[in-house]
Write an enzyme that holds these catalytic residues in place. Structure first.
Site, PDB file in Angstrom:
ATOM      1  N   ARG A 195       6.538  -7.583  -0.204  1.00 17.30           N
ATOM      2  CA  ARG A 195       6.445  -6.497  -1.359  1.00 17.30           C
ATOM      3  C   ARG A 195       7.032  -5.392  -0.758  1.00 17.30           C
ATOM      4  NH1 ARG A 195       0.212  -7.066  -3.481  1.00 17.30           N
ATOM      5  NH2 ARG A 195       0.177  -7.743  -1.094  1.00 17.30           N
TER       6      ARG A 195
ATOM      7  N   CYS B 270       0.940  -1.120   0.081  1.00 21.79           N
ATOM      8  CA  CYS B 270       0.136  -0.212  -0.043  1.00 21.79           C
ATOM      9  C   CYS B 270       0.766   1.216   0.278  1.00 21.79           C
ATOM     10  CB  CYS B 270      -0.896   0.051   1.011  1.00 21.79           C
ATOM     11  SG  CYS B 270      -2.179  -1.319   1.115  1.00 21.79           S
TER      12      CYS B 270
END
Length: 447
Positions: A334, A266
């Site tokens: 990530r 995000c």
């Protein structure tokens, strides 16, 4: 009430399972056949505390279904959520191809009124593109059907997503019609009974709210990391500074913890996407330029401390890295700071042993055979010249220090999350490096 969710990634799966938990009939759709088959056998593609139990319970109770066939899922549905990925492009913008593909498919298949909701994180203006895609598909079929497009961004924290959904701080919904508002108000009614607020607004404002919220949180992290680096130069203790400013109610105590940078799916992506939106409108978000720059430098900080301690030569020395995921309670790697740290160690000729309570399998996809995957935290530290903490999992918070010291070549610890007491460790014979506690902090940055 029946809803359809297209996309069984992090957002789609959590949303579907939690809505089923309050009695809604939910059909989750994904083009990945192998993933759907695993979900039908209660094998989840992600690690999220509490999610597996909810999926099992609602699948067994006949409220949660998984399929690859969108056409069979749509009949009887009132709401369709688009929850597919929006990976960043080379310029940082969100790639909307999958969102628009789904919108086109809905237009090709729908036979009655639907509220089509973008749940994926998307830039301002996406709802208008979704509307055009649906309208074009209906036009190609020569069909005229009533529908609405809405925006309902998610605010889920990985590692606490189930609780965030069931007990939300707020529910943000962007709508343009009273009919869409009524439908979504009915869908979220079970959550309103406990006093959780639902904020209705126009669609553009809802789309912007998601990016603005994540960018603000990322800003707080980078700001504190910058202050931590300065504390290291002037001899201040960032932990004391954090307590001092966090007691101000205008600031608050959340997201004031220094470390080695933020990662995940995000913050990095959303900061870049919001910056790109600004550029498209001829506006430079200068604060976010700095936020991103500080974060990239911060990911190099721990490695810089290592190099300085060993006078620049770490060839053939073994280092143990504790924690791989970008944060605790998830297997998501990530943009994880651990990856920058490990790559730097390997490029400098070091030997690296890693351990994470959950993300070991995920790590193989990023690190391959370049590192040794340890059985536990102590196995990772065996014969290591130093332990480097990259992720603050609970299991790392209270090690057996005597055992650890006996296993290592030298009692040396680099604490990338400031979870240890440097005074205690010094008394136990360890050499300790934290964030914002010593005068070598900023000089350790790799230029």
């Amino acid at each position: 009430m029946k809803i359809v969710i297209v996309g069984t990634g992090y957002v789609g799966l959590v949303t579907g399972a939690c809505l089923a938990e309050v009695g809604t009939e939910v059909v989750c759709v994904d083009v990945n056949t192998a993933k759907i088959e695993r979900l039908q056998n209660d094998v989840l593609p992600i690690y999220e505390p509490g999610l597996l139990e909810i999926v099992k319970r609602n699948r067994q109770d006949g409220r949660l279904f998984f399929t690859t066939d969108l056409a069979s899922a749509l009949p009887g549905a009132e709401v369709v959520f688009i929850a597919v990925g929006t990976p960043p492009g080379e310029d940082g913008s969100a790639d909307l191809q999958y969102v628009l593909q789904v919108a086109s498919q809905i237009g090709q298949l729908m036979e009655h009124y639907l509220v089509i909701v973008t749940k994926s994180t998307v830039p301002v203006g996406t709802a208008a593109q979704v509307n055009r895609a649906v309208k074009n598909s209906l036009g190609a079929r020569q069909r005229i059907l009533d529908y609405d497009v809405a925006s309902n961004p998610e605010f889920l924290k990985e590692g606490a997503a189930v609780n965030d959904f069931m007990k939300p701080d707020r529910i943000v919904v962007g709508v343009n019609t009273a009919k869409a508002r009524q439908t979504l108000e009915q869908l979220y009614h079970p959550f309103l009974l406990n006093g959780h607020p639902i904020l209705f607004m126009d669609i553009a404002s809802a789309e912007m709210t998601k990016y603005a919220a994540n960018a603000m949180l990322a800003t707080r992290i980078s700001y504190m990391n910058d202050i931590a680096n300065l504390c290291g130069l002037v001899g201040a203790d960032i932990n004391q500074v954090r307590k001092g400013i966090g007691s101000d109610p205008r600031i608050g105590k959340h997201f004031l913890y220094p470390g080695i940078g933020y990662g995940g799916s995000c913050f990095p992506k959303d900061v870049k996407a919001l910056m790109q939106t600004g550029r498209e409108y001829g506006y430079q978000l200068r604060i976010l330029d700095a936020v991103e720059a500080v974060n990239e430098d911060q990911k190099k900080l721990l490695f810089g401390k290592v190099l300085r301690h060993f006078d620049g030569d770490i060839r053939n020395k073994k280092f143990a890295v504790w924690g791989l995921s970008f944060k605790p309670n998830t297997d998501d790697m990530r943009e994880a700071p651990s990856l920058v740290l490990i790559d730097s160690l390997l490029e400098a000729g070091a030997i690296v042993s890693v351990y994470d309570p959950v993300a070991m399998e995920e790590a193989h996809g990023y690190l391959g055979n370049s590192v040794t995957y340890a059985e536990d935290m102590y196995n990772a530290a065996e014969n290591a010249v130093a332990v480097l903490l990259a992720t603050e999992w609970n299991t790392f918070r209270m090690p057996d220090w005597q055992r650890l010291r006996s296993l290592m070549q030298s009692p040396l610890l680099f604490d990338g999350r400031n979870i240890y007491d440097n005074v205690q460790l010094t008394q136990l014979g360890f050499t300790y490096y934290g964030i914002g506690k010593t005068t070598d902090t900023v000089n350790a940055l790799i230029q």
